[in-house]
Scaffold this motif. Structure first.
Motif, PDB file in Angstrom:
ATOM      1  N   LEU A  81       0.825  -1.207   0.000  1.00  0.00           N
ATOM      2  CA  LEU A  81       0.000   0.000   0.000  1.00  0.00           C
ATOM      3  C   LEU A  81       0.858   1.256   0.000  1.00  0.00           C
ATOM      4  O   LEU A  81       1.986   1.244   0.504  1.00  0.00           O
ATOM      5  N   SER A  82       0.306   2.341  -0.535  1.00  0.00           N
ATOM      6  CA  SER A  82       1.003   3.621  -0.481  1.00  0.00           C
ATOM      7  C   SER A  82       0.927   4.168   0.947  1.00  0.00           C
ATOM      8  O   SER A  82       0.139   3.693   1.771  1.00  0.00           O
ATOM      9  N   ASP A  83       1.738   5.184   1.223  1.00  0.00           N
ATOM     10  CA  ASP A  83       1.709   5.811   2.549  1.00  0.00           C
ATOM     11  C   ASP A  83       0.321   6.356   2.859  1.00  0.00           C
ATOM     12  O   ASP A  83      -0.194   6.196   3.966  1.00  0.00           O
ATOM     13  N   ARG A  84      -0.315   6.984   1.876  1.00  0.00           N
ATOM     14  CA  ARG A  84      -1.638   7.566   2.080  1.00  0.00           C
ATOM     15  C   ARG A  84      -2.670   6.475   2.333  1.00  0.00           C
ATOM     16  O   ARG A  84      -3.531   6.596   3.202  1.00  0.00           O
ATOM     17  N   GLU A  85      -2.569   5.353   1.605  1.00  0.00           N
ATOM     18  CA  GLU A  85      -3.495   4.239   1.820  1.00  0.00           C
ATOM     19  C   GLU A  85      -3.334   3.650   3.220  1.00  0.00           C
ATOM     20  O   GLU A  85      -4.319   3.331   3.873  1.00  0.00           O
ATOM     21  N   ARG A  86      -2.088   3.541   3.678  1.00  0.00           N
ATOM     22  CA  ARG A  86      -1.857   3.044   5.045  1.00  0.00           C
ATOM     23  C   ARG A  86      -2.447   3.998   6.077  1.00  0.00           C
ATOM     24  O   ARG A  86      -3.026   3.574   7.069  1.00  0.00           O
ATOM     25  N   HIS A  87      -2.322   5.307   5.816  1.00  0.00           N
ATOM     26  CA  HIS A  87      -2.879   6.301   6.727  1.00  0.00           C
ATOM     27  C   HIS A  87      -4.405   6.189   6.757  1.00  0.00           C
ATOM     28  O   HIS A  87      -5.021   6.207   7.834  1.00  0.00           O
ATOM     29  N   VAL A  88      -5.025   6.052   5.595  1.00  0.00           N
ATOM     30  CA  VAL A  88      -6.482   5.884   5.522  1.00  0.00           C
ATOM     31  C   VAL A  88      -6.885   4.605   6.249  1.00  0.00           C
ATOM     32  O   VAL A  88      -7.849   4.595   7.024  1.00  0.00           O
ATOM     33  N   LEU A  89      -6.151   3.520   6.040  1.00  0.00           N
ATOM     34  CA  LEU A  89      -6.461   2.252   6.702  1.00  0.00           C
ATOM     35  C   LEU A  89      -6.392   2.389   8.215  1.00  0.00           C
ATOM     36  O   LEU A  89      -7.253   1.889   8.940  1.00  0.00           O
ATOM     37  N   ARG A  90      -5.385   3.080   8.707  1.00  0.00           N
ATOM     38  CA  ARG A  90      -5.248   3.297  10.155  1.00  0.00           C
ATOM     39  C   ARG A  90      -6.467   4.041  10.701  1.00  0.00           C
ATOM     40  O   ARG A  90      -7.002   3.691  11.755  1.00  0.00           O
ATOM     41  N   LEU A  91      -6.939   5.044   9.973  1.00  0.00           N
ATOM     42  CA  LEU A  91      -8.099   5.818  10.410  1.00  0.00           C
ATOM     43  C   LEU A  91      -9.389   5.012  10.308  1.00  0.00           C
ATOM     44  O   LEU A  91     -10.286   5.145  11.146  1.00  0.00           O
ATOM     45  N   VAL A  92      -9.484   4.133   9.304  1.00  0.00           N
ATOM     46  CA  VAL A  92     -10.630   3.218   9.212  1.00  0.00           C
ATOM     47  C   VAL A  92     -10.663   2.340  10.455  1.00  0.00           C
ATOM     48  O   VAL A  92     -11.722   2.097  11.034  1.00  0.00           O
ATOM     49  N   GLY A  93      -9.507   1.872  10.887  1.00  0.00           N
ATOM     50  CA  GLY A  93      -9.414   1.026  12.076  1.00  0.00           C
ATOM     51  C   GLY A  93      -9.849   1.724  13.345  1.00  0.00           C
ATOM     52  O   GLY A  93     -10.249   1.087  14.317  1.00  0.00           O
ATOM     53  N   GLN A  94      -9.790   3.043  13.338  1.00  0.00           N
ATOM     54  CA  GLN A  94     -10.238   3.822  14.493  1.00  0.00           C
ATOM     55  C   GLN A  94     -11.735   4.082  14.440  1.00  0.00           C
ATOM     56  O   GLN A  94     -12.295   4.693  15.345  1.00  0.00           O
ATOM     57  N   GLY A  95     -12.389   3.630  13.347  1.00  0.00           N
ATOM     58  CA  GLY A  95     -13.836   3.772  13.240  1.00  0.00           C
ATOM     59  C   GLY A  95     -14.301   5.058  12.593  1.00  0.00           C
ATOM     60  O   GLY A  95     -15.481   5.387  12.645  1.00  0.00           O
ATOM     61  N   LEU A  96     -13.402   5.796  11.953  1.00  0.00           N
ATOM     62  CA  LEU A  96     -13.793   7.042  11.308  1.00  0.00           C
ATOM     63  C   LEU A  96     -14.523   6.766   9.996  1.00  0.00           C
ATOM     64  O   LEU A  96     -14.207   5.809   9.297  1.00  0.00           O
ATOM     65  N   THR A  97     -15.479   7.614   9.678  1.00  0.00           N
ATOM     66  CA  THR A  97     -16.194   7.522   8.413  1.00  0.00           C
ATOM     67  C   THR A  97     -15.344   8.152   7.312  1.00  0.00           C
ATOM     68  O   THR A  97     -14.351   8.845   7.591  1.00  0.00           O
ATOM     69  N   SER A  98     -15.757   7.952   6.065  1.00  0.00           N
ATOM     70  CA  SER A  98     -15.038   8.563   4.939  1.00  0.00           C
ATOM     71  C   SER A  98     -15.016  10.080   5.072  1.00  0.00           C
ATOM     72  O   SER A  98     -13.991  10.718   4.803  1.00  0.00           O
ATOM     73  N   LYS A  99     -16.127  10.676   5.484  1.00  0.00           N
ATOM     74  CA  LYS A  99     -16.176  12.135   5.651  1.00  0.00           C
ATOM     75  C   LYS A  99     -15.215  12.600   6.740  1.00  0.00           C
ATOM     76  O   LYS A  99     -14.525  13.610   6.589  1.00  0.00           O
ATOM     77  N   GLU A 100     -15.167  11.873   7.849  1.00  0.00           N
ATOM     78  CA  GLU A 100     -14.267  12.250   8.949  1.00  0.00           C
ATOM     79  C   GLU A 100     -12.810  12.104   8.527  1.00  0.00           C
ATOM     80  O   GLU A 100     -11.976  12.949   8.853  1.00  0.00           O
ATOM     81  N   ILE A 101     -12.511  11.030   7.809  1.00  0.00           N
ATOM     82  CA  ILE A 101     -11.143  10.827   7.322  1.00  0.00           C
ATOM     83  C   ILE A 101     -10.775  11.947   6.357  1.00  0.00           C
ATOM     84  O   ILE A 101      -9.666  12.501   6.417  1.00  0.00           O
TER      85      ILE A 101
END
Length: 149
Positions: A89-109
């Motif tokens: 994964l790219s750095d940005r994809e890993r960052h998005v994945l980490r935030l998904v794991g915290q339960g954030l929605t797409s809008k919050e991310i």
């Protein structure tokens, strides 16, 4: 907050394993609609909004309830597998994945990263495709195991 029923706990455990509604329904011998209703009830009782928050909550609740297990060999093997998956994964994809794991929605991310919600959805789509994961719960589970465990 209302108490979560034993059946709802059972469904939370299956969500934490990354199962989809139809898989949960099949394993419990109930209708998909029944599973969806239980998910809705869980969200209302726990004050959750959306699948991402539900998946993160299910993983967190089950991590607290389950004893930490596995020998060092199993733990090292899991860590190696996660690092290999995440390396694709790219750095940005890993960052998005980490935030998904915290339960954030797409809008919050999107707000957090100062990008469009459509871009976040595209990143999630790319992550899912590369890692052969289907649905938000498996993504949240992977993120939890890789970043939060």
């Amino acid at each position: 907050m209302a108490e979560i029923t034993p059946r709802e706990r059972e469904i939370l455990a299956l969500i934490a394993q990354g199962k989809r509604c139809r898989d949960i329904a099949a394993s419990l011998g109930v209708a998909v609609h029944t599973v969806r209703k239980h998910r809705t009830n869980i969200c209302e009782k726990a004050g959750l909004h959306g699948t991402g928050q539900l998946a993160a909550y299910a993983i967190r609740v089950n991590a607290q309830a389950a004893p930490v297990g596995g020998n060092a060999e199993q733990i090292n093997a899991a860590a190696t597998e996660h690092s290999q998956l995440l390396a694709s994964l790219s750095d940005r994809e890993r960052h998005v994945l980490r935030l998904v794991g915290q339960g954030l929605t797409s809008k919050e991310i999107a707000r957090h990263l100062l990008i469009s919600p459509a871009t976040v959805r595209k990143h999630r789509e790319n992550i899912s495709r590369r890692l052969a994961l289907h649905g938000l719960a498996p993504l949240a589970l992977l993120a939890h195991q890789a970043y939060l465990a």
